[in-house]
Design an enzyme around this catalytic site. Structure first.
Site, PDB file in Angstrom:
ATOM      1  N   CYS A  67      41.455  59.513  64.546  1.00  0.00           N
ATOM      2  CA  CYS A  67      41.381  60.715  65.368  1.00  0.00           C
ATOM      3  C   CYS A  67      40.035  60.901  66.053  1.00  0.00           C
ATOM      4  O   CYS A  67      39.964  61.542  67.106  1.00  0.00           O
ATOM      5  CB  CYS A  67      41.714  61.945  64.517  1.00  0.00           C
TER       6      CYS A  67
ATOM      7  N   CYS B  45      39.263  60.017  54.708  1.00  0.00           N
ATOM      8  CA  CYS B  45      39.418  61.428  55.043  1.00  0.00           C
ATOM      9  C   CYS B  45      40.298  62.127  54.013  1.00  0.00           C
ATOM     10  O   CYS B  45      39.989  63.225  53.546  1.00  0.00           O
ATOM     11  CB  CYS B  45      40.006  61.570  56.439  1.00  0.00           C
TER      12      CYS B  45
END
Length: 373
Positions: A214, A118
């Site tokens: 997440c 990410c």
């Protein structure tokens, strides 16, 4: 009278009133405090949030970032401190570059680190370009690392608070990105950051920290992989390193190198651990703890931030592991002493003291014991 906050290190040329800072706002307390500290410098501050999930699916979710309630929290903080705030839809890019890669890595018998992917992708590439397009002098984030100016330019260092250090997840940061990035919280402990948020009346002051992965809100990463790869639960053999067939497993996605619990092969004379995963044969290979020992690892996609550094270094092969003495010879990382639980797919991050020299992805390991080969 303003509260005595610590000086925010944005390292910009004076006068700051003529500078523009873009802050990556995830909706959590860390990035919110960064935005507030940036605003106090007198620079023009713009908050940017990347929407990474579907709004509806993420509403009310705790422990996530960049979705639903988190976006509303970021907007509320921006309103509170009086800065502009923009939201950009990167759900498709995040799904393709991070979530799909996460599933593919597990299916290949590797242990992925989506947080690094990410940072390499939507956060430090796409967001970097957004900040540039907005004419910002720098991009500031809430990561707990330190940017230190050395004789040859900006260096990446561990955070002052070891319990919050996130340098392992930022090893792939390039020199060009590091020159542009700022990490104002790297010298602060987390309690102090929450104190600043409370004194400023930010609604996120007591908001829980986001979890490591997440997009896996309930911790069931196998469910995420199964949704993208329906054959993820295809079973296979559990084999001892000496060749004995010990049982069958319910899918490689349920196992990682170093795992001991959940093997469901009782009655053994000694504790057994997952030594390696053979994705092609869909086989889980187990053995005693000694079989986990590796003398080295081959790295791919090495990112080097160390310049002409040639001194002794240490290597960290898991996010929670302690750095151990090692040396890098080409793409081979060689440990001074046998290291345990080194898993392909994870990262090996190299340090000189607190300075991050770089790192790479662990492609394969070299067993320290012949019988584990």
């Amino acid at each position: 009278m303003q509260p005595p906050f610590p000086p925010a290190r944005f390292d910009l040329e004076e006068p700051l009133g003529q500078r523009r800072i873009v802050v990556a706002m995830s909706g959590g307390v860390d990035s919110s405090v960064v935005a507030a500290l940036a605003a106090r410098t007198g620079a023009e501050v713009i908050g940017v949030t990347l929407q990474l999930y579907d709004h509806g699916a993420a509403v009310g979710r705790t422990g996530s970032c960049c979705a639903g309630q988190d976006i509303r929290d970021a907007r509320a903080v921006a309103d509170r401190i009086g800065i502009a705030h923009y939201v950009f839809d990167y759900e498709s890019a995040f799904r393709d570059s991070v979530i799909a890669d996460f599933a593919d890595e597990y299916m290949a018998g590797r242990t992925p680190i989506p947080c690094v992917k990410c940072n390499m992708g939507v956060k430090f590439t796409d967001l970097f370009q957004i900040a540039r397009d907005l004419g910002a002098d720098c991009l500031a984030t809430g990561h707990y690392v330190q940017r230190v100016m050395g004789p040859q330019g900006a260096q990446l260092h561990r955070a002052a608070d070891p319990a919050r250090d996130q340098s392992y997840f930022l090893f792939a940061t390039t020199q060009a990105q590091l020159d542009y990035l700022r990490f104002p919280l790297g010298g602060m402990p987390k309690p102090q950051v929450r104190e600043i948020a409370a004194e400023l009346g930010l609604s996120v002051a007591l908001k829980p920290d986001s979890q490591d992965i997440c997009f896996v809100p309930d911790g069931d990463y196998a469910k995420v992989v199964r949704k993208l790869r329906p054959d993820a639960d295809e079973g296979g053999e559990i084999v001892h390193v000496d060749g004995r067939l010990l049982g069958r497993h319910k899918g490689l996605i349920h196992y990682t190198v170093g795992q001991r619990k959940g093997l469901e092969i009782g009655g053994q004379a000694e504790p057994l651990y997952v030594v390696r995963l053979d994705a092609e044969a869909r086989r889980v290979v187990v053995g005693p703890k000694a079989a986990l020992a590796v003398s080295g690892a081959r790295l791919t996609d090495i990112n080097w931030l160390g310049g002409d550094f040639t001194g002794p270094l240490t290597a960290k092969v898991r996010s929670m592991a302690k750095p151990v003495p090692a040396r890098l010879e080409g793409d081979r990382l060689i440990f001074d002493a046998a290291e345990y639980g080194v898993a392909p797919g994870q990262a090996a991050v190299l340090y000189a003291g607190d300075r991050v020299l770089g790192g790479g992805w662990i492609a394969s390991t070299e067993p320290a014991l012949a019988e584990a080969a």
